[in-house]
Design a protein around this motif. Structure first.
Motif, PDB file in Angstrom:
ATOM      1  N   UNK A 182       0.837  -1.198   0.000  1.00  0.00           N
ATOM      2  CA  UNK A 182       0.000   0.000   0.000  1.00  0.00           C
ATOM      3  C   UNK A 182       0.867   1.241   0.000  1.00  0.00           C
ATOM      4  N   UNK A 183       0.280   2.329  -0.540  1.00  0.00           N
ATOM      5  CA  UNK A 183       0.973   3.610  -0.555  1.00  0.00           C
ATOM      6  C   UNK A 183      -0.051   4.722  -0.482  1.00  0.00           C
ATOM      7  N   UNK A 184       0.388   5.858  -0.007  1.00  0.00           N
ATOM      8  CA  UNK A 184      -0.439   7.053  -0.025  1.00  0.00           C
ATOM      9  C   UNK A 184      -0.109   7.809  -1.312  1.00  0.00           C
ATOM     10  N   UNK A 185      -1.125   8.077  -2.132  1.00  0.00           N
ATOM     11  CA  UNK A 185      -0.865   8.745  -3.409  1.00  0.00           C
ATOM     12  C   UNK A 185      -1.816   9.910  -3.592  1.00  0.00           C
ATOM     13  N   UNK A 186      -1.318  10.925  -4.234  1.00  0.00           N
ATOM     14  CA  UNK A 186      -2.145  12.105  -4.508  1.00  0.00           C
ATOM     15  C   UNK A 186      -2.730  11.995  -5.917  1.00  0.00           C
ATOM     16  N   UNK A 187      -3.986  12.356  -6.022  1.00  0.00           N
ATOM     17  CA  UNK A 187      -4.700  12.312  -7.309  1.00  0.00           C
ATOM     18  C   UNK A 187      -5.389  13.645  -7.518  1.00  0.00           C
ATOM     19  N   UNK A 188      -5.262  14.189  -8.706  1.00  0.00           N
ATOM     20  CA  UNK A 188      -5.920  15.462  -9.017  1.00  0.00           C
ATOM     21  C   UNK A 188      -7.422  15.349  -8.755  1.00  0.00           C
ATOM     22  N   UNK A 189      -7.943  16.332  -8.092  1.00  0.00           N
ATOM     23  CA  UNK A 189      -9.368  16.344  -7.773  1.00  0.00           C
ATOM     24  C   UNK A 189      -9.663  15.901  -6.359  1.00  0.00           C
ATOM     25  N   UNK A 190      -8.749  15.163  -5.726  1.00  0.00           N
ATOM     26  CA  UNK A 190      -8.926  14.733  -4.330  1.00  0.00           C
ATOM     27  C   UNK A 190      -8.189  15.696  -3.407  1.00  0.00           C
ATOM     28  N   UNK A 191      -8.868  16.140  -2.369  1.00  0.00           N
ATOM     29  CA  UNK A 191      -8.242  17.081  -1.453  1.00  0.00           C
ATOM     30  C   UNK A 191      -7.110  16.416  -0.667  1.00  0.00           C
ATOM     31  N   UNK A 192      -7.293  15.177  -0.279  1.00  0.00           N
ATOM     32  CA  UNK A 192      -6.309  14.468   0.540  1.00  0.00           C
ATOM     33  C   UNK A 192      -5.793  13.248  -0.227  1.00  0.00           C
TER      34      UNK A 192
END
Length: 806
Positions: A740-750
């Motif tokens: 698992x990883x924490x990933x940023x995606x355009x459109x998601x605040x967190x």
């Protein structure tokens, strides 16, 4: 030109008893033009006065046929026996005098209230058609509603880029690729672009307004249909107001909806208006002067114009043959009604057949010389013309032998069989194609929402009519029934036109709701009649005269009896109440086709991302919006075939990652929309749209589709097919390994947690494809002590790199 003095003297010598009739006519003539009913002269004498040029038709008063003495001083001199020496004026002087008379009559007839009523009704029409303007014209982009408009826009832009001679129809078809079923639609869009100085980049801004302009043209036609039928300006205005608020027409002709529908409504309404004018002109002729209808220049000018409309109709839509069914029904009923009334059926049929003949010759010339339209659609005009000749000719024979009109109706219905057999024998391929096209138009396209019946039981029977007509269809249907019954009892040629088209087009809507738009112009007139009658019942207006003699024009009077503001308010309240559903439905139907803000945001993101990234830029989406996405991203909106063949199966697939290789080198983006149906948790839709490709208790997620952009409020989510980096390693055999990883995606605040899971094989080996870059935590039994995380780069994800844990 006849000499009225000489003709009067000659007539008096032949018939001295005619002197009182002439004197009475001169007395009536002193005040203003008059009608036949204003004088006490038998029809035979009157006909002779007209034929000798002593009496002539006055300049047309729109609907009232009036007459005047051609030269009163000459007739008076002939009666008294005095000499009369008139200095003939030049042709130019005569035309000037006639023009002055027409201007004077126009000033007399002009009704300021009518002008105000037309202005208000057309403003309402215009506003209703631009309800969705903010959804179409956005800050930096124009988004047409629906799917098909992008198809026609695609070809408009190809014509702009190729820039053939605007009147070289063969070259135009060559640009369109040949075999184009509706060549006139993109051609009109291109001509409009040229007219307003557009180019390939702003053609979309110009064609977006064509449906609105077309709607205004149909509104004008609706007014003419109402007034030419009832001779009542009030019904004309009410009909336009009703038409303005018909959601079914707004659906296919609101701003931006540039396809064949909005233009078809124009040609259909103009064709009905042309047929109605011919019926009205014939009906208004004096009983002994009906042949004047066939010798009038105005009749044949209308015939020529109607022929042009038929030719245009043929090249605008390859389903246009069904728009001629109403004409065939009218011609059959008209021949039977003429037979019953003792009229010569060929007099009414001849101009209609002439217009179809002209339309066929024009349409066939364009087909033969430039290749426009398929032959069977063109041949339909000739086929209908032949059918009208048969039914009118049969009625004429039956009239001679005094055969009952009911037998003519039965014979006309049966005559379809030999006509079809003959056509099938002469043109078997064309007959087969016509049958295929007609059944396809009326019964085809199964599974699409617009193919349900107007009165579908699944929608509670009344939902369909409300969606497309508000309350107005329920106002129109009783009126249609009453008028139909009146036409059964008496001879009403004008109403026969509207009930024939009305019954036919509403009937098509019962088969498939997408034809409801075709019925709107006629439904508007019947609704206008119904509202006028309702206002008279509650004593807010005079009762309209619908049958019999309708020569006296009923003027629109906005002051109302007594000038009561209270009465005016009641009238407005009645109209608003009847329009109430439509006022709510119009924004609703506009929203069903217009792009949402979330979709517009998704388009902007994909367009920006595609311009910065190498590789395929095709957007796979639900087929009903596929052209919109691809036009905005790559300019190719010609076909949605690939999406129609692949999107649904992909969304339902229990193994979405297997599609990644299939999409390779073709699909750059996948757009998933929220669905109202329940799909199993292992489906691609649930894995990707609902779970963002991450593992759940039911599935291990996806390692080949990368969540790239998320919109809000249930809007679409955008995924990119990727090769996926593969994390490999060893752990306890037959055990579970999770990354698992924490990933940023355009459109998601967190950032969101992207997780993948697998089971090791019997040797303890595992491999987990991942679609996102990042620092992955690894959990599992029997992992090496130093194996708790691993870094995956974007390049690894893109290239399909294998990344070992140890």
């Amino acid at each position: 030109m006849a000499d009225p003095y000489a003709e009067t003297r000659a007539l008096l010598e032949e018939r001295p008893d005619i002197e009182p009739a002439l004197e009475s006519i001169l007395a009536v003539d002193e005040s203003a033009p008059w009608s036949f009913d204003d004088i006490d002269v038998d029809s035979g004498t009157f006909g002779e006065l007209v034929s000798r040029g002593i009496v002539e038709k006055a300049p047309s008063d729109e609907t009232n046929q009036t007459y005047r003495v051609s030269e009163p001083e000459a007739v008076k001199a002939a009666l008294t026996g005095e000499a009369y020496d008139a200095t003939p004026s030049s042709a130019a002087d005569t035309r000037i005098i006639q023009l002055r008379e027409r201007i004077t009559q126009f000033k007399t007839r002009r009704n300021p209230d009518l002008i105000a009523g037309l202005a208000v009704s057309f403003v309402l029409l215009f506003v209703a058609r631009i309800t969705g303007i903010s959804r179409v014209f956005r800050d930096e982009r124009v988004l047409l509603p629906g799917n098909d408009p992008y198809y026609y826009l695609y070809w408009v832009e190809r014509l702009v880029d190729s820039s053939p001679n605007p009147l070289d129809f063969e070259a135009i078809l060559e640009v369109l690729g040949g075999g184009f079923g509706e060549p006139l639609v993109p051609t009109i869009g291109w001509w409009a672009t040229l007219l307003f100085g557009g180019n390939g980049t702003n053609a979309i801004e110009i064609v977006a307004w064509i449906p609105v302009i077309a709607s205004l043209a149909v509104g004008g036609g609706v007014y003419l249909l109402a007034v030419w039928t009832t001779n009542d300006e009030r019904i004309g205005i009410l009909s336009v107001v009703v038409f303005a608020f018909l959601p079914g027409h707004v659906l296919y002709s609101g701003i931006g909806f540039f396809d064949h529908h909005a233009l078809d409504y124009v040609w259909l309404t103009l064709s009905i208006a042309g047929v109605l004018w011919l019926a009205r002109d014939h009906e208004r002729q004096h009983p002994n002067g009906q042949l004047d209808h066939l010798t009038s220049l105005k009749t044949w000018l209308v015939v020529a114009a109607l022929g042009v409309v038929f030719a245009i109709m043929v090249h605008s839509w390859n389903g246009s043959p069904i728009l001629l069914v109403g004409l065939a029904v009218y011609s059959t009923l008209r021949a039977t009604s003429d037979l019953r009334a003792g009229w010569n059926p060929l007099v009414a049929a001849t101009p209609v057949v002439g217009s179809l003949g002209i339309g066929f010759l024009l349409a066939y010339a364009l087909h033969a010389r430039a290749g426009w339209q398929e032959p069977v659609v063109v041949y339909t005009l000739a086929l209908v013309a032949v059918g009208i000749v048969v039914v009118a000719g049969t009625a004429t024979v039956f009239r001679r032998f005094d055969i009952h009109p009911g037998i003519h109706l039965v014979t006309s219905a049966v005559s379809i069989v030999p006509l079809w057999v003959g056509f099938e024998t002469i043109r078997p391929a064309a007959a087969a194609r016509l049958l295929d096209r007609t059944s396809g138009a009326l019964l085809g396209r199964e599974g699409i929402a617009e193919t349900r019946s107007l009165f579908a039981a699944d929608f509670g029977v009344i939902i369909g009519p409300v969606d497309h007509f508000g309350w107005f269809l329920f106002v129109a249907l009783p009126v249609l029934g009453v008028i139909t019954w009146q036409c059964v009892r008496t001879h009403e040629p004008r109403w026969l036109v509207l009930i024939s088209y009305g019954i036919t087009l509403i009937g098509f809507g019962v088969l498939q709701v997408r034809f409801a738009g075709e019925a709107t112009s006629v439904v508007a007139v019947f609704s206008g009649v119904g509202i006028a009658h309702l206002l008279s019942v509650i004593e807010l207006a005079d009762r309209p005269v619908l049958f019999g003699n309708r020569e006296d024009r009923k003027r629109l009077d906005l002051s109302l009896p007594g000038g009561s503001w209270q009465q005016a308010g009641y009238v407005v309240v009645v109209i608003v109440l009847l329009s109430s559903l439509s006022i709510f439905m119009i924004p609703a139907v506009t929203d069903t086709l217009a792009a949402t803000d979330a979709e517009a945001d998704a388009i902007d993101w994909i367009d920006t991302d595609a311009s910065e990234r190498e590789g395929p830029d095709y957007v796979l989406s639900e087929w009903g919006q596929n052209r919109m996405f691809n036009y905005a991203v790559n300019g190719d909106s010609r076909s949605y075939g690939y999406a129609q063949s692949n999107y649904e199966s992909f969304a339902q697939s229990p193994n979405p990652d297997s599609y990644a290789d299939q999409f390779s080198d073709r699909v750059g983006y996948v757009v998933l929309h929220e669905l109202s149906v329940d799909l199993p948790p292992e489906s691609a839709y649930v894995r990707l749209y609902e779970e963002h490709g991450s593992a759940t208790a039911a599935t291990d997620g996806s390692g080949r589709f990368q969540l790239s952009y998320v919109t809000t409020d249930g809007g679409p989510a955008v995924f990119r097919p990727v090769n996926g980096a593969t994390i490999t390693g060893n752990a306890t055999p037959d055990s579970t390994v999770t990354v698992r990883t924490e990933t940023e995606v355009d459109g998601l605040e967190d950032p969101f947690t992207y997780e993948r899971r697998t089971t090791t094989d019997a040797n303890g080996t595992f491999s987990i494809p991942v679609a996102h870059s990042g620092d992955y935590e690894i959990e599992g039994e029997g992992l090496p002590s130093d194996t708790d995380s691993i870094s995956v780069s974007a390049a690894m994800v893109q290239n399909g790199t294998r990344v070992a844990t140890a």
